[in-house]
Design an enzyme around this catalytic site. Structure first.
Site, PDB file in Angstrom:
ATOM      1  CG  ASP A  42      -2.043   0.896   1.252  1.00  0.00           C
ATOM      2  OD1 ASP A  42      -2.259   1.573   0.224  1.00  0.00           O
ATOM      3  OD2 ASP A  42      -2.747   0.970   2.275  1.00  0.00           O
ATOM      4  CB  SER A 129      -4.512 -11.105   3.540  1.00  0.00           C
ATOM      5  OG  SER A 129      -5.660 -10.305   3.623  1.00  0.00           O
ATOM      6  N   GLY A 131       1.040 -10.067   4.328  1.00  0.00           N
ATOM      7  CA  GLY A 131       2.055  -9.279   5.030  1.00  0.00           C
ATOM      8  C   GLY A 131       1.580  -8.992   6.448  1.00  0.00           C
TER       9      GLY A 131
HETATM   10  P1  ADP Z   1      -1.611  -6.920   3.960  1.00  0.00           P
HETATM   11  O1  ADP Z   1      -1.899  -5.834   4.962  1.00  0.00           O
HETATM   12  O2  ADP Z   1      -2.791  -7.205   3.038  1.00  0.00           O
HETATM   13  O3  ADP Z   1      -1.042  -8.149   4.587  1.00  0.00           O
HETATM   14  P2  ADP Z   1       1.045  -6.080   3.015  1.00  0.00           P
HETATM   15  O4  ADP Z   1       1.364  -4.940   2.122  1.00  0.00           O
HETATM   16  O5  ADP Z   1       1.565  -6.026   4.424  1.00  0.00           O
HETATM   17  O6  ADP Z   1      -0.553  -6.255   2.960  1.00  0.00           O
HETATM   18  O7  ADP Z   1       1.577  -7.423   2.338  1.00  0.00           O
HETATM   19  C1  ADP Z   1       0.965  -8.054   1.251  1.00  0.00           C
HETATM   20  C2  ADP Z   1       2.042  -8.689   0.390  1.00  0.00           C
HETATM   21  O8  ADP Z   1       2.608  -7.692  -0.457  1.00  0.00           O
HETATM   22  C3  ADP Z   1       3.201  -9.297   1.171  1.00  0.00           C
HETATM   23  O9  ADP Z   1       3.439 -10.606   0.649  1.00  0.00           O
HETATM   24  C4  ADP Z   1       4.376  -8.362   0.844  1.00  0.00           C
HETATM   25  O10 ADP Z   1       5.611  -9.069   0.809  1.00  0.00           O
HETATM   26  C5  ADP Z   1       4.011  -7.882  -0.520  1.00  0.00           C
HETATM   27  N1  ADP Z   1       4.624  -6.626  -0.996  1.00  0.00           N
HETATM   28  C6  ADP Z   1       5.167  -5.618  -0.287  1.00  0.00           C
HETATM   29  N2  ADP Z   1       5.631  -4.655  -1.119  1.00  0.00           N
HETATM   30  C7  ADP Z   1       5.364  -5.081  -2.393  1.00  0.00           C
HETATM   31  C8  ADP Z   1       5.615  -4.565  -3.711  1.00  0.00           C
HETATM   32  N3  ADP Z   1       6.220  -3.368  -3.892  1.00  0.00           N
HETATM   33  N4  ADP Z   1       5.211  -5.298  -4.781  1.00  0.00           N
HETATM   34  C9  ADP Z   1       4.585  -6.484  -4.625  1.00  0.00           C
HETATM   35  N5  ADP Z   1       4.319  -7.034  -3.425  1.00  0.00           N
HETATM   36  C10 ADP Z   1       4.723  -6.332  -2.324  1.00  0.00           C
END
Ligand code: ADP
Length: 185
Positions: A42, A129, A131
């Site tokens: 995000d 979800s 992360g």
């Molecule tokens: P959530 O709150 O839905 O768990 P997160 O952003 O914490 O969302 O994580 C969701 C996934 O996105 C995780 O597997 C994380 O490693 C991944 N992620 C983080 N940054 C990026 C990026 N720039 N591109 C693709 N995936 C990413």
């Protein structure tokens, strides 16, 4: 390496990379209900896309309130290579007995519905979800694939390309195994 699978007219792929660099019609944001940005993917999307995205999000929240888990909305991609961002709110993992699987499946389905309504041809998903929200990777990957495949099998869509973009090697390997289970190469 890219793993692939064809479902009717749509090509599914898993790649390792940064979703903010995807040159597709739409990328999906694993947002939170406030739609005001956060950490993880995000934060990366808002940083790369600039303020136009959060401005549209603010407008959406002022009209329809906070976005419930399992739902999706669409905004501009701002400065991103992608034309649109589809924001969806994944479930927070609470052990698996609180409907997390159905909510996660709904995220993928609602994103594809919205993509079709906007004539989108290519879309990239992060591992929603998995992360901060704590959903274990194996069942999350299975639900991601199953819900996308079910949607494609039972709906007509403008989407010709679905890319799962995994940030780290571990997540990518889980998706590779999932493609193998389903019969992709
Ligand atoms: P959530 O709150 O839905 O768990 P997160 O952003 O914490 O969302 O994580 C969701 C996934 O996105 C995780 O597997 C994380 O490693 C991944 N992620 C983080 N940054 C990026 C990026 N720039 N591109 C693709 N995936 C990413």
């Amino acid at each position: 390496m890219v793993v692939k699978l064809k479902v009717k007219e749509t090509l599914l792929q898993a790649i390792q990379g940064d979703i903010t660099r995807e040159k597709v019609d739409a990328i999906v944001n694993a947002a939170n209900s406030s739609l005001m940005g956060g950490g993880g993917v995000d934060g990366a999307i808002h940083r790369a896309g600039g303020p136009a995205i959060v401005e549209e999000c603010r407008q959406i929240v002022s009209e329809q309130g906070r976005l419930p888990a399992g739902k999706s909305v669409i905004t501009t991609g701002g400065k991103l290579p992608a034309k649109y961002v589809i924001h969806t709110v994944g479930p927070v993992w609470r052990g698996g007995s609180g409907g997390e699987e159905a909510t996660l499946a709904s995220c993928y389905t609602q994103c594809l519905k919205l993509a079709t309504a906007n004539q989108i041809k290519s879309i990239s998903f992060p591992a929603i979800s998995t992360g901060v929200y704590g959903y274990p990777l194996d069942p999350a990957a299975r639900t991601a694939m199953d819900s996308v495949i079910n949607y494609l099998n039972s709906n007509s869509t403008t989407v010709k390309q679905v890319r799962f973009v995994l940030y780290d090697t571990n997540a990518y390997n889980v998706y590779v195994a999932e493609f193998a289970r389903i019969g992709g190469v």
